[in-house]
Write a protein that holds these residues in place. Sequence first.
Motif, mmCIF file in Angstrom:
data_model
loop_
_atom_site.group_PDB
_atom_site.id
_atom_site.type_symbol
_atom_site.label_atom_id
_atom_site.label_comp_id
_atom_site.label_asym_id
_atom_site.label_seq_id
_atom_site.Cartn_x
_atom_site.Cartn_y
_atom_site.Cartn_z
ATOM 1 N N ALA A 215 -6.591 5.838 -5.925
ATOM 2 C CA ALA A 215 -7.009 5.029 -7.078
ATOM 3 C C ALA A 215 -6.666 5.730 -8.391
ATOM 4 N N HIS B 100 -9.894 0.409 -3.691
ATOM 5 C CA HIS B 100 -9.163 1.340 -2.827
ATOM 6 C C HIS B 100 -9.924 1.568 -1.522
ATOM 7 N N ALA C 266 -4.630 2.094 -2.770
ATOM 8 C CA ALA C 266 -5.261 1.480 -3.939
ATOM 9 C C ALA C 266 -4.412 0.317 -4.432
#
Length: 441
Positions: free
Chosen positions: A336, A310, A314
């Motif tokens: 993420a 990320h 991400a």
Amino acid sequence: MGLREDLDRFREVGERRREDLKEFIRYGDLGGSDPDSIKVPIKVVDLPEFAYDPRDRGGVGQGQGGTPDVGQPVGQPQPGDDGDEDGEDGEPGDEAGEHEYYEMDPEEFAEELDEELGLDLEPKGKEVVEEVEGDFTELTRAGPNSTLDFERLFKQGLKRKLAMDFDEEFVREAMRVADATPDDVFRWCRGEHILVSRVWIEDQWDEIPDDERGRWASFEEMAENVERTTTLERIRREGLREVPLRREDERYRHPEVIEKTEKNVVVVNIRDVSGSMREQKRELVERTFTPLDWYLTGKYDRAEFVYIAHDAEAWEVERGDFFGIRSGGGTRISSAYELAAEILEERYPWSEWNRYVFAAGDSENSSNDTRENVVPLMREIPANLHAYVETQPGGTAINATHAEEVERAFDEGEGVVVAYVSDPADVTDAIYEILSTEDES
């Protein structure tokens, strides 16, 4: 010290030739290993041996051209005496030597790391993968004839016979009591604990000849003069001719069902690939995450890994790309965790999988993202352990506050750990801190 002692000493050194596991994790070439085979460099120890000159020098004790006299010069060294056979001097080699490795699988790696770091992680079984049939100890009322527990059926019938059997001749004598009726005989039998049915008495009543009725003045007189035999005495005398087997006593044996659970684990590795994550920081992430992956692979029956890179966004990547990616974007760590939550929900349900969520970066994050987004997401994602590893060579930067914010947000015992790695020497301490937190929880 003799030659044999020398050889024993060399062998002893050879057995300890493998590089120290901690040093290998901190400074070794981790990239030279496969996920299922960890290659730890070893120090090559050559045993001493006699070297024989391959050139023909004649017999034992003979020199070239005869034996020189005392004090006679032996001449200048000839070409080839201290070099190779062509007279060329030996030159330092410029080719890389062959390295030897001690190969271990993840199970052995996990065992040795437990011993090195003093860990004692016991994986938990999650997914029921099969039902194993144990001993035939379960009984049911239905089943194939081949599983009928005949021994139990016979025992139940025998118990019933012993409980209900009675001396028929003794009861027939009671029917010869003067002025007795079938009801009188039935009541008297019950008082004497003779388990005879009224129907049987009525069936047998007409079999008694009229001239035999009145043989006894009372039931007491009859009992005093007629010997009563027990069921066991009759069985010994006459044998066991029949046992009353009843369908309600039938039981069928089935194997005990034992649920076997597989120790499944999914490890989500999250890495910041933004522009601030330079080479040294990336290397520290790799040195921390790679041994963790090996360790958990060795501990669990089945291990799967998810790799998420990320910056401000991400995306999922392959392991081979995970440690080398670098972007020029900003940082939003929550992106993420949002992706990790989706992947775990879809592929790895908490009821069937142990989960580890490991994230790493230099602790730089966009304003308020940690407090407003990352911490709530970590609370919402069920996992055995959440870990964040700050890789910040030279110490924490002024604007690198993510690790500290996470550390403040969670209390001890909540299954969240923060580790700080500023150089390779910190890696094994970080690994211990992460895995020991899981062990305690």
